[in-house]
Structures are given as structure tokens and as C-alpha cells.
Design a protein around this motif. Sequence first.
Motif, PDB file in Angstrom:
ATOM      1  N   LYS A  78       0.817  -1.224  -0.084  1.00  0.00           N
ATOM      2  CA  LYS A  78       0.026  -0.006  -0.045  1.00  0.00           C
ATOM      3  C   LYS A  78       0.812   1.228   0.148  1.00  0.00           C
ATOM      4  N   GLY A  79       0.601   2.214  -0.621  1.00  0.00           N
ATOM      5  CA  GLY A  79       1.246   3.445  -0.833  1.00  0.00           C
ATOM      6  C   GLY A  79       2.487   3.373  -1.321  1.00  0.00           C
ATOM      7  N   LEU A  80       2.892   2.334  -2.060  1.00  0.00           N
ATOM      8  CA  LEU A  80       4.450   2.269  -2.860  1.00  0.00           C
ATOM      9  C   LEU A  80       4.863   3.494  -3.508  1.00  0.00           C
ATOM     10  N   VAL A  81       5.908   4.025  -3.412  1.00  0.00           N
ATOM     11  CA  VAL A  81       6.244   4.887  -4.224  1.00  0.00           C
ATOM     12  C   VAL A  81       7.713   4.873  -4.460  1.00  0.00           C
ATOM     13  N   LEU A  82       8.223   5.139  -5.739  1.00  0.00           N
ATOM     14  CA  LEU A  82       9.449   4.830  -6.147  1.00  0.00           C
ATOM     15  C   LEU A  82      10.100   6.193  -5.802  1.00  0.00           C
ATOM     16  N   LYS A  83      11.092   6.268  -4.651  1.00  0.00           N
ATOM     17  CA  LYS A  83      11.666   7.300  -3.874  1.00  0.00           C
ATOM     18  C   LYS A  83      13.000   7.612  -4.908  1.00  0.00           C
ATOM     19  N   THR A  84      13.731   6.638  -5.472  1.00  0.00           N
ATOM     20  CA  THR A  84      14.789   6.931  -6.033  1.00  0.00           C
ATOM     21  C   THR A  84      15.091   5.804  -7.140  1.00  0.00           C
ATOM     22  N   ILE A  85      15.363   6.591  -8.355  1.00  0.00           N
ATOM     23  CA  ILE A  85      15.326   5.719  -9.522  1.00  0.00           C
ATOM     24  C   ILE A  85      16.746   6.113 -10.364  1.00  0.00           C
ATOM     25  N   LEU A  86      17.769   5.296 -10.158  1.00  0.00           N
ATOM     26  CA  LEU A  86      19.103   5.343 -10.631  1.00  0.00           C
ATOM     27  C   LEU A  86      19.079   4.300 -11.814  1.00  0.00           C
ATOM     28  N   ALA A  87      20.295   4.432 -12.524  1.00  0.00           N
ATOM     29  CA  ALA A  87      20.503   3.402 -13.594  1.00  0.00           C
ATOM     30  C   ALA A  87      20.718   2.163 -13.168  1.00  0.00           C
ATOM     31  N   THR A  88      21.188   1.903 -11.993  1.00  0.00           N
ATOM     32  CA  THR A  88      21.379   0.499 -11.316  1.00  0.00           C
ATOM     33  C   THR A  88      20.697   0.462  -9.962  1.00  0.00           C
ATOM     34  N   GLU A  89      19.911   1.246  -9.505  1.00  0.00           N
ATOM     35  CA  GLU A  89      19.479   1.167  -8.132  1.00  0.00           C
ATOM     36  C   GLU A  89      18.016   1.910  -7.935  1.00  0.00           C
ATOM     37  N   LEU A  90      17.112   1.099  -7.262  1.00  0.00           N
ATOM     38  CA  LEU A  90      15.835   1.680  -7.083  1.00  0.00           C
ATOM     39  C   LEU A  90      15.435   1.696  -5.399  1.00  0.00           C
ATOM     40  N   ARG A  91      15.263   2.592  -5.041  1.00  0.00           N
ATOM     41  CA  ARG A  91      14.414   2.890  -3.630  1.00  0.00           C
ATOM     42  C   ARG A  91      13.078   2.884  -3.715  1.00  0.00           C
ATOM     43  N   ILE A  92      12.199   2.066  -2.972  1.00  0.00           N
ATOM     44  CA  ILE A  92      10.849   2.048  -2.893  1.00  0.00           C
ATOM     45  C   ILE A  92      10.558   2.157  -1.467  1.00  0.00           C
ATOM     46  N   GLU A  93       9.578   2.886  -1.324  1.00  0.00           N
ATOM     47  CA  GLU A  93       9.041   3.258   0.099  1.00  0.00           C
ATOM     48  C   GLU A  93       7.386   2.746   0.139  1.00  0.00           C
ATOM     49  N   GLY A  94       6.776   2.512   1.187  1.00  0.00           N
ATOM     50  CA  GLY A  94       5.693   2.164   1.446  1.00  0.00           C
ATOM     51  C   GLY A  94       5.344   0.996   2.249  1.00  0.00           C
ATOM     52  N   GLU A  95       4.220   0.477   2.244  1.00  0.00           N
ATOM     53  CA  GLU A  95       3.801  -0.415   3.290  1.00  0.00           C
ATOM     54  C   GLU A  95       3.759  -1.773   2.409  1.00  0.00           C
ATOM     55  N   LEU A  96       5.082  -2.436   2.797  1.00  0.00           N
ATOM     56  CA  LEU A  96       5.158  -3.676   1.761  1.00  0.00           C
ATOM     57  C   LEU A  96       4.486  -5.049   2.297  1.00  0.00           C
ATOM     58  N   ASP A  97       3.589  -5.659   1.419  1.00  0.00           N
ATOM     59  CA  ASP A  97       3.206  -7.020   2.034  1.00  0.00           C
ATOM     60  C   ASP A  97       3.927  -7.942   1.469  1.00  0.00           C
ATOM     61  N   ALA A  98       3.941  -8.006   0.071  1.00  0.00           N
ATOM     62  CA  ALA A  98       4.854  -9.264  -0.248  1.00  0.00           C
ATOM     63  C   ALA A  98       5.662  -8.843  -1.255  1.00  0.00           C
ATOM     64  N   LEU A  99       6.475  -9.967  -1.501  1.00  0.00           N
ATOM     65  CA  LEU A  99       7.780  -9.833  -2.586  1.00  0.00           C
ATOM     66  C   LEU A  99       7.895 -11.157  -3.195  1.00  0.00           C
ATOM     67  N   ARG A 100       7.928 -11.377  -4.584  1.00  0.00           N
ATOM     68  CA  ARG A 100       8.097 -12.594  -5.185  1.00  0.00           C
ATOM     69  C   ARG A 100       8.548 -12.511  -6.576  1.00  0.00           C
ATOM     70  N   PHE A 101       9.545 -13.597  -6.950  1.00  0.00           N
ATOM     71  CA  PHE A 101      10.050 -13.793  -8.137  1.00  0.00           C
ATOM     72  C   PHE A 101       9.234 -14.515  -9.193  1.00  0.00           C
ATOM     73  N   GLU A 102       9.336 -14.148 -10.427  1.00  0.00           N
ATOM     74  CA  GLU A 102       8.858 -15.227 -11.392  1.00  0.00           C
ATOM     75  C   GLU A 102       9.615 -15.100 -12.515  1.00  0.00           C
ATOM     76  N   GLU A 103       9.945 -16.294 -13.346  1.00  0.00           N
ATOM     77  CA  GLU A 103      10.826 -16.473 -14.478  1.00  0.00           C
ATOM     78  C   GLU A 103      10.003 -15.443 -15.549  1.00  0.00           C
ATOM     79  N   GLY A 104      10.812 -14.508 -16.129  1.00  0.00           N
ATOM     80  CA  GLY A 104      10.622 -13.663 -17.023  1.00  0.00           C
ATOM     81  C   GLY A 104      11.603 -13.446 -18.144  1.00  0.00           C
ATOM     82  N   ALA A 105      11.425 -12.281 -18.928  1.00  0.00           N
ATOM     83  CA  ALA A 105      12.159 -11.970 -20.312  1.00  0.00           C
ATOM     84  C   ALA A 105      13.634 -12.107 -19.862  1.00  0.00           C
ATOM     85  N   GLY A 106      14.016 -11.290 -18.463  1.00  0.00           N
ATOM     86  CA  GLY A 106      15.152 -11.286 -18.127  1.00  0.00           C
ATOM     87  C   GLY A 106      16.121 -12.278 -17.487  1.00  0.00           C
TER      88      GLY A 106
END
Length: 95
Positions: A64-92
Motif C-alpha cells: 500500500k502506498g508504494l512510491v519509487l523514491k530513488t530511480i538510478l541506472a542500477t538502483e531503485l529505492r521503494i517506500e511504502g507498506e510492503l505486503d509481499a515480494l516474489r520472483f517469477e521467471e521472465g524475459a530477463g
Amino acid sequence: MFKKIQTSVGDILDFPPDVAGEGPKITITGRSEVLVENYLSIINFSKEEIRIETAQGELFLSGKGLVLKTILATELRIEGELDALRFEEGAGKNV
């Protein structure tokens, strides 16, 4: 002729992928901040879900309330109320 041997220093020294800069490094501080290093691209984002492409698949963050606070070429900082994190196979995903 000699063939060029292409090997990274990380392969030779047997570093983990995140140290060698090949895989994502994810640091979670409580439930309010996530730092993602070595990402490839931001696929989608909203206040409830952020989807990120990494070399090892797609990373999904939900909350809830997730915000991309910092967006750099190799780094992201995300703030908000985190409920879940998961990985799935993808194009990368490296095969």
C-alpha cells in the motif's frame, strides 16, 4: 589464430552474482523500504504493485502506498507498506 576467451572476473573468482554485478541485490528494511540494485527495467508500477525486470526474472512487490523514491541506472529505492515480494521467471531470466 587464438580464440578470445571471454570470462568475467566474477566467474574466475567465483563471486556470487550480486557481488559480481550480474544478479539483483535486494535489501528490505522492515516493511517500509526496499532497495533493489542491479535491476534491468521497471515494467509497471502503481501504489499497490511494482514489477521490475532483473537478470534472474521478474520481481513483484505488492503493498500500500508504494512510491519509487530513488530511480538510478542500477538502483531503485521503494517506500511504502510492503505486503509481499516474489520472483517469477521472465524475459530477463538467464538460461
